[in-house]
Design a protein around this motif. Structure first.
Motif, PDB file in Angstrom:
ATOM      1  N   HIS A 206       0.802  -1.222   0.000  1.00 35.55           N
ATOM      2  CA  HIS A 206       0.000   0.000   0.000  1.00 35.55           C
ATOM      3  C   HIS A 206       0.835   1.272   0.000  1.00 35.55           C
ATOM      4  CE1 HIS A 206      -3.587  -2.384   0.175  1.00 35.55           C
ATOM      5  NE2 HIS A 206      -2.953  -3.151   1.054  1.00 35.55           N
TER       6      HIS A 206
ATOM      7  N   CYS B 148      -7.477   1.588  -4.834  1.00 37.00           N
ATOM      8  CA  CYS B 148      -7.146   0.355  -4.111  1.00 37.00           C
ATOM      9  C   CYS B 148      -8.258   0.021  -3.118  1.00 37.00           C
ATOM     10  CB  CYS B 148      -5.830   0.557  -3.373  1.00 37.00           C
ATOM     11  SG  CYS B 148      -5.249  -0.909  -2.519  1.00 37.00           S
TER      12      CYS B 148
ATOM     13  N   CYS C 197      -7.933  -0.454  -0.145  1.00 41.15           N
ATOM     14  CA  CYS C 197      -7.663   0.210   1.144  1.00 41.15           C
ATOM     15  C   CYS C 197      -8.207   1.628   1.180  1.00 41.15           C
ATOM     16  CB  CYS C 197      -6.168   0.216   1.431  1.00 41.15           C
ATOM     17  SG  CYS C 197      -5.236   1.383   0.423  1.00 41.15           S
TER      18      CYS C 197
ATOM     19  N   CYS D  45      -1.725   2.359  -5.240  1.00 43.21           N
ATOM     20  CA  CYS D  45      -0.912   1.495  -4.368  1.00 43.21           C
ATOM     21  C   CYS D  45      -0.073   0.496  -5.184  1.00 43.21           C
ATOM     22  CB  CYS D  45      -1.794   0.711  -3.406  1.00 43.21           C
ATOM     23  SG  CYS D  45      -2.570   1.738  -2.153  1.00 43.21           S
TER      24      CYS D  45
HETATM   25 ZN   LIG Z   1      -3.858   0.209  -0.982  1.00 47.52          ZN
END
Ligand SMILES: [Zn+2]
Length: 299
Positions: free
Chosen positions: A161, A171, A173, A178
């Protein structure tokens, strides 16, 4: 004997471990139905696979010393938060203790594999090591002076990440651009199958590596080169930060040992001007390949 459990982005593996040896392993892929009810699916699949192994070896839970779980994401006190799996603060440790009444440890999969490779595998002769697990996502760990670096807050070492591309691909996240959106095996597969306009749903990593990448080599050359370029940048960043003696690739990327993609990556990393210091680390693949996590979960 111990039970090792490896929860991946697409499947669960359960293994019977004796010392540092994986005696046997059984696994199951998540169905679409499982994905919609992932918390229960994890427990249900673990239960099924554990029973399968115990039955096969005609043993009972009394023969099992402990259970170790390797899973993607952040693990805090046995609670998993994994964007890959869609889990937030899922206390797998307490659920497994409740079910099996055994000692249970739950750790990030990259860390488990790294510990295994450091203790028994490809990194055992080095003190300063960076382990990069490349599969569905990218995780990892680092050792300096032989010690695993462990932050107080969270798991840390979320190599996958770190931002590689400003305003890049979104991403799971929540960030954009990332490293793992460009350099995981999943990202490579997505890129290649899109160019070839073929279905990637049931394609195994092995099929991608041994058939697709050989057969369509000319048509996907640009995709492969871009994958290698991004991977080289990410790995060289890690080399500049940790100055390791060795970089070890784990996860499904470990099967690229001797493959033109890994050979080219190593060549690119070793070129002048890619890292701050000229002397490069040794680059190796995990000795235990994809099994490093499941065995490492129990040490
Ligand atoms: Zn990420």
């Amino acid at each position: 004997m111990k039970i090792g459990i490896d929860i991946g982005g697409s499947h669960i593996g359960v293994g019977l471990i004796e010392g540092s040896e994986l005696k046997d392993t059984v696994d199951k892929f998540f169905s679409l139905e499982d994905r919609n009810d992932i918390e229960n699916a994890i427990l249900r699949n673990i239960d099924e696979l554990v029973n399968q192994l115990l039955f096969k070896y005609n043993i009972s839970l009394e023969n099992i010393e402990s259970i170790g779980v390797a899973c993607p994401g952040t693990v805090t006190d046995g609670k998993i938060t994994s964007w890959n799996l869609g889990l937030k603060n899922y206390n797998l440790k307490s659920k497994l203790i409740e079910k099996y009444n055994l000692n249970v440890t739950v750790r990030n999969d990259g860390k488990c594999a790294a510990l295994m490779e450091k203790k028994y595998g490809a990194m055992k002769d080095f003190d300063d090591c960076v382990f990069v697990n490349i599969g569905t996502g990218i995780g990892g760990a680092a050792f300096l002076g032989g010690e695993l670096l462990e932050p107080k807050r969270y798991s840390g070492f979320e190599f996958g990440h770190m931002t590689l591309v400003k305003d890049g691909i979104p991403c799971t996240c929540g960030k954009k651009g990332c490293f793992e959106r460009y350099c995981s095996i999943k990202a490579l597969k997505t890129r290649i199958t899109k160019t070839l306009n073929i279905d990637s749903t049931d394609m195994s990593g092995q099929y991608l590596r041994e058939h697709v990448m050989v057969e369509y080599h000319d048509r996907i050359q640009d995709d492969i080169n871009e994958f290698i370029d991004y991977l080289r940048i990410g790995i060289c960043n890690l080399i500049d930060i940790f100055e390791p003696e060795v970089v070890c690739f784990g996860g499904s990327f470990s099967y690229y040992e001797g493959h033109p993609v890994l050979e080219k990556l190593i060549k690119e990393i070793n070129k002048a001007g890619t890292t701050f210091n000229e002397e490069k680390p040794k680059i190796v693949t995990a000795f235990f390949k994809n099994d490093a996590g499941i065995i490492g979960a129990t040490i």
